[in-house]
Design a protein around this motif. Sequence first.
Motif, short mmCIF file in Angstrom:
data_model
loop_
_atom_site.label_atom_id
_atom_site.label_comp_id
_atom_site.label_asym_id
_atom_site.label_seq_id
_atom_site.Cartn_x
_atom_site.Cartn_y
_atom_site.Cartn_z
N LEU A 116 81.10 22.02 -25.73
CA LEU A 116 81.97 21.36 -26.77
C LEU A 116 83.25 20.58 -26.31
O LEU A 116 83.62 19.51 -26.64
CB LEU A 116 82.39 22.29 -27.91
CG LEU A 116 82.80 21.92 -29.48
CD1 LEU A 116 81.53 21.18 -29.94
CD2 LEU A 116 83.06 23.05 -30.29
N LYS A 117 83.88 21.34 -25.36
CA LYS A 117 84.73 20.55 -24.76
C LYS A 117 84.55 19.47 -23.98
O LYS A 117 85.27 18.23 -24.08
CB LYS A 117 85.73 21.65 -23.69
CG LYS A 117 86.68 22.63 -24.21
CD LYS A 117 87.33 23.32 -23.16
CE LYS A 117 88.09 24.41 -23.40
NZ LYS A 117 88.75 25.19 -22.41
N PHE A 118 83.42 19.54 -23.27
CA PHE A 118 83.04 18.32 -22.36
C PHE A 118 82.57 17.39 -23.41
O PHE A 118 83.18 15.89 -23.09
CB PHE A 118 81.86 18.92 -21.40
CG PHE A 118 81.12 17.69 -20.96
CD1 PHE A 118 81.70 16.72 -20.48
CD2 PHE A 118 79.64 17.72 -21.24
CE1 PHE A 118 80.75 15.40 -19.84
CE2 PHE A 118 78.88 16.71 -20.74
CZ PHE A 118 79.58 15.71 -20.09
N LEU A 119 81.90 17.52 -24.47
CA LEU A 119 81.17 16.40 -25.28
C LEU A 119 82.47 15.77 -26.15
O LEU A 119 82.74 14.37 -26.03
CB LEU A 119 80.17 16.80 -26.05
CG LEU A 119 78.86 17.24 -25.53
CD1 LEU A 119 77.98 17.82 -26.48
CD2 LEU A 119 78.36 16.18 -24.64
N LEU A 120 83.21 16.53 -26.76
CA LEU A 120 84.17 16.20 -27.79
C LEU A 120 85.38 15.57 -26.95
O LEU A 120 85.90 14.38 -27.15
CB LEU A 120 84.56 17.31 -28.69
CG LEU A 120 83.57 17.87 -29.76
CD1 LEU A 120 84.45 18.62 -30.50
CD2 LEU A 120 82.99 16.59 -30.32
N SER A 176 80.17 19.30 -14.92
CA SER A 176 81.02 18.82 -16.23
C SER A 176 81.59 20.18 -17.02
O SER A 176 82.65 19.99 -17.37
CB SER A 176 80.20 18.01 -17.07
OG SER A 176 79.52 17.03 -16.38
N CYS A 177 80.61 21.23 -17.20
CA CYS A 177 81.24 22.36 -18.21
C CYS A 177 82.12 23.12 -17.24
O CYS A 177 83.17 23.73 -17.80
CB CYS A 177 79.78 23.29 -18.38
SG CYS A 177 79.02 22.41 -19.73
N GLN A 178 81.95 22.99 -15.75
CA GLN A 178 83.14 23.93 -14.87
C GLN A 178 84.21 23.34 -14.93
O GLN A 178 85.35 23.74 -15.15
CB GLN A 178 82.27 23.82 -13.53
CG GLN A 178 81.45 25.02 -13.01
CD GLN A 178 81.17 24.96 -11.84
OE1 GLN A 178 80.52 23.97 -11.18
NE2 GLN A 178 81.62 26.06 -11.17
N ARG A 179 84.21 21.91 -14.95
CA ARG A 179 85.77 21.12 -15.16
C ARG A 179 86.08 21.52 -16.56
O ARG A 179 87.35 21.87 -16.64
CB ARG A 179 85.16 19.72 -15.09
CG ARG A 179 86.53 18.89 -14.98
CD ARG A 179 87.59 19.01 -13.83
NE ARG A 179 88.62 18.27 -13.93
CZ ARG A 179 89.66 18.21 -13.15
NH1 ARG A 179 90.04 19.84 -12.52
NH2 ARG A 179 90.88 17.45 -13.07
N ALA A 180 85.29 21.14 -17.62
CA ALA A 180 85.80 21.60 -18.89
C ALA A 180 86.45 22.92 -19.13
O ALA A 180 87.24 22.98 -19.98
CB ALA A 180 84.87 21.17 -20.05
N GLU A 181 85.97 23.99 -18.51
CA GLU A 181 86.23 25.20 -18.75
C GLU A 181 87.96 25.27 -18.32
O GLU A 181 88.36 26.11 -19.00
CB GLU A 181 85.48 25.97 -17.74
CG GLU A 181 85.74 27.70 -18.02
CD GLU A 181 84.90 28.45 -17.40
OE1 GLU A 181 84.56 29.56 -17.75
OE2 GLU A 181 83.93 27.83 -16.24
#
Length: 453
Positions: A18-22, A300-305
């Motif tokens: 959700l963080k990544f996409l939004l 991407s998700c690692q970065r968004a975390e």
Amino acid sequence: MKEKATTASSSVNGKNLLKFLLGSAFGVLMFLVPIPQGESFTTLLDFLKTFLKNLFGGSLPYILTLIVVAAAVLSLYDYVCKPDWIRKNPYLKKGFSTTPLYLASKILGAIVTCMVVFHIGPEFVISADTGASIVDLCGTLFCIVLGFSFILPFLTDCGIMEFLGVILKPVVRPLFHVPGRASVDLIASWFGASNAAVILTREQYMKGFYTKREAGYIMTNFSLVSIPFCLMVADTIGIANLFPAFYLCICLVGILLAVILVRIPPISTIPDTYQEKVGKQLSEERPKERGVLAYALESSCQRAENFHLKEVLASGLEVVMGMLFDLIPIVVAWGTIALVIATYTPVFTWISYPMGLYLKLFGLEEAFAAAPATLVGFTDMFIPALLLTGITSVKTKFVLGVLSLVQIIYLTEVGTIIIKSEIPLNFWKLLLLFLERTILAIPMIVLFASFIF
């Protein structure tokens, strides 16, 4: 390796997705999505800049004056007294701790701004062609920085750069010797503003995602001027009817120059090392057992975390302090000096004689009359267009119009930002890069123009 892959996979969850996409969608929407505006395109960031300029209205020059005067006074106080309340505060240190050269530049910037805003002093300093033009530019830069600084992390820290970096690396790395994520800089600059793209690149270098060489190369090759500005130049020199061919030529020549210049000095001599304080933070190397899309999503998700709004505010405030109190006063000082030399002295007419011979070699009409436009772009990107209005040859206008937009290294727009960054590109290296781009681009543009005229 298996443990590392498991850790990466565990980052792919609903919250991080959700963080990544939004977050990335918001950043992309603000920076990269072209919005129709009349006959051209712009971005929501540009709309925000215009909104802020209209909001401040006639008070903007006085706000700018307050900023540059405060920068000069507090920088002088810091240099003389070295107070702990400035030097131990990372935000204040960013804005006011400086060297003797930049201190003198800030003081000169404050003097010039006061002269322009209050209409005091000689015409050659405060005229619309010199000081007033730079103060207006810095007013725009002020609005860009305010809107840009707190939105930038959504583009850089939510994962979209990691996603595109993994996918585009097989194309971008061999061609340009830079990470795949650099493609975001290119897109941001094409649809937005070149100075915003340079600031984006600088921040990525400071966070450990580019080496010194990569950041210097991206700043001097990928920070193309925006499509709306290209259209304005074409219209100014009277060839708006040729805009599709005009812009296609800009893109093709820009790409060819980027491929060549990464392989020769001075870019090739810049150390290929990361910012010392943070080290290498980039990870685009894909494990053999992972698919491209799967690994791009994991990265991407690692970065968004690690993306948190508190850090957005902190990093945004640091950028604002550095840009407003350290960069803008220096842009006023150096930009005004450059425009005074270009507008009120025959220096560029004298030094452009060899360029007149070079243009004549390629059969361009009015070569010597147009020659100053080949070099004056080093000071500002719009002056060449003004000089070309007196040229009658459409082909010469086309060639030099394209040239002025692929030269990229304009002191008033991006040159000062590059020099003030921690990238090892000084004035003389930027001048050399400008001359390389100019000399290499002319035969390419003439060849392209020969298919039209």
